[in-house]
Write an enzyme that holds these catalytic residues in place. Structure first.
Site, PDB file in Angstrom:
ATOM      1  N   ASP A 298       0.872  -1.166   0.000  1.00  0.00           N
ATOM      2  CA  ASP A 298       0.000   0.000   0.000  1.00  0.00           C
ATOM      3  C   ASP A 298       0.913   1.221   0.000  1.00  0.00           C
ATOM      4  O   ASP A 298       2.095   1.135   0.376  1.00  0.00           O
ATOM      5  CB  ASP A 298      -0.913   0.004   1.230  1.00  0.00           C
ATOM      6  CG  ASP A 298      -2.164   0.857   1.009  1.00  0.00           C
ATOM      7  OD1 ASP A 298      -3.191   0.309   0.577  1.00  0.00           O
ATOM      8  OD2 ASP A 298      -2.108   2.081   1.255  1.00  0.00           O
ATOM      9  N   CYS A 395     -15.112  -1.718  -4.958  1.00  0.00           N
ATOM     10  CA  CYS A 395     -16.414  -1.672  -4.283  1.00  0.00           C
ATOM     11  C   CYS A 395     -17.264  -0.593  -4.942  1.00  0.00           C
ATOM     12  O   CYS A 395     -18.011   0.127  -4.287  1.00  0.00           O
ATOM     13  CB  CYS A 395     -16.271  -1.446  -2.780  1.00  0.00           C
ATOM     14  SG  CYS A 395     -15.371   0.043  -2.308  1.00  0.00           S
TER      15      CYS A 395
END
Length: 453
Positions: A298, A395
């Site tokens: 990340d 999402c």
């Protein structure tokens, strides 16, 4: 309906020139709640910061609130955002009366249990009708009729509950629109995943601790924890590393990846590592001595530190952290059996949990993302070995972030091909999978599985 209310500047309706006759103890408490909720609502709308972050900070700074206070404030605040597409249409000559009507209507739509406060808001709202609020609101059509009867408004539509730009960027078949809104205005259960333990003993432990846990019909390690707030730090199953909160739709992604016990995987956009832990758990379910590894990356260090804590609590080995430090790959090219790219996105699929975001964002939340998503996918794909898997997920419910982006990627690279997947909730075979929130009482999610030729 004009949906410009998300861009307006919100000012307090309570000021020195407003005198409100709160004559009973219940009305005084209701007035105090109304002032606090208004302050938090305005802070969210004006700062465009997530409501859960703002209310968490407020409760940390105001320890005086008991459990009932916190529940009234929190559930009223999120209820206002859930129904703001209708509530924003309420008007009166006095701003404070409008606010009480919004609170009163919200309480009726949410069917809140605190009757003393709700009745006080009803009185302070000075509704033009004296009819009692209907109590039977079992579906969205009932709620619309109740709201129009209460407010006297006649032009409200079910589609108003989601901003107009949603319908433009996330096309929904007319036959499904009602179900989508119904899902988006309801609170989903808390979904969890068990690890290092079977679901049955975990459910028994949770039930004994007072948690309404039941098994999922779809995945052996998925369980629902009901709708009540849970303090996980008081739950032994969680403290022992046997439980992770993860929505059912999110769990679909790991199930589509389906890593073998001896494979090497890279979670390229891991965040705090929910899917990293799921991939490792799936490996260990096949072989408790699994030699497989997961590398998590990340651009932010804080989520990666959280992942390390979660992995330690679960007693998971073979999880490696490799932060993105530049545009260069943080891992070796062509080294992985599987790469998961859970890309940053508009998050339209998780509006059930974050109803404020539908009014804080605009269409740019969708239109600004594909360029970044494409760049991440192109870079991450270089890490997939010949014959390896590349799984792309968001999402989001927007084709521009999902199907269209995958199609553009396949056209440009010509090195990957789609792998058909089975919809876990319907059993249908599809080339790319969109989970809609109404199908299995979950969030919305998209996933596509590809293989390097």
């Amino acid at each position: 309906m004009s949906q410009t209310h998300s861009a307006k500047s919100f000012q307090s309706v309570f000021n020195d020139s407003v005198v409100i006759d709160a004559s009973t103890p219940a009305q005084k408490r209701a007035l105090s709640y109304a002032t606090t909720i208004e302050m938090l609502f305005n802070q969210v709308m004006n700062s465009k910061m997530p409501a859960d972050r703002i209310i968490s900070q407020y409760f940390r700074e105001h320890k005086k609130h008991g459990s009932k206070d916190r529940r009234v404030i929190r559930e009223s605040l999120f209820g206002l955002f859930r129904w703001w597409g209708w509530l924003s249409q309420l008007q009166s000559e006095q701003p404070h009366v409008t606010w009480f009507r919004q609170l009163s209507a919200c309480a009726a739509l949410e069917q809140h249990a605190w009757q003393d406060i709700t009745q006080a808001w009803n009185t302070l709202a000075a509704w033009p009708t004296t009819e009692a609020h209907p109590t039977a609101c079992d579906n969205i059509n009932d709620k619309l009729r109740m709201f129009m009867s209460l407010s006297g408004l006649t032009a409200c539509q079910i589609s108003d509950l989601l901003p107009s730009w949603f319908w433009q960027t996330c096309p929904v078949a007319p036959v499904d629109q009602l179900a989508v809104v119904e899902a988006m205005t309801s609170r989903p259960p808390i979904w969890a995943r068990v690890q290092n333990i079977k679901a049955s003993p975990a459910i028994a432990q949770l039930n004994k601790a007072g948690v309404d846990a039941i098994a999922s019909q779809y995945f052996a390690d998925a369980i629902s924890l009901g709708h009540k707030s849970i303090n996980l730090n008081e739950i032994d199953t969680y403290k022992q590393g046997h439980l992770e909160i993860q929505d059912l739709a999110s769990q679909v992604i790991g199930q589509i990846c389906q890593p073998d016990a001896d494979q090497i995987w890279w979670d390229a956009c891991s965040g705090a590592g929910g899917k990293t832990l799921q991939l490792r758990s799936l490996m260990l379910q096949q072989d408790p001595q699994s030699p497989g590894t997961i590398t998590a990356s990340d651009i932010r260090n804080k989520p990666l530190e959280e992942l390390k804590k979660r992995a330690k609590r679960a007693n998971f080995n073979n999880i490696i952290v490799a932060p993105w430090k530049s545009d260069a790959l943080p891992v070796n090219a062509g080294a992985f059996d599987g790469v998961l790219v859970d890309a940053p996105c508009s998050c339209t699929g998780i509006w059930r949990r974050n109803p404020d975001m539908r009014w804080l964002d605009d269409a740019s939340a969708v239109t600004d993302k594909p360029e970044l998503q494409f760049d991440i996918l192109i870079r991450s794909a270089a890490a997939v070995k010949s014959g390896g898997q590349l799984v792309y997920a968001t999402c989001s419910l927007s084709p521009s972030e999902n199907e269209h982006l995958v199609e553009a990627f396949l056209a440009q690279t010509n090195e990957f091909e789609l792998v058909p997947v089975i919809h876990p909730f319907t059993g249908e075979s599809c080339s790319m999978l969109t989970i809609w929130p109404q199908v299995a009482d979950s969030d919305g999610m998209f996933v596509a599985k590809m293989r390097r030729k």
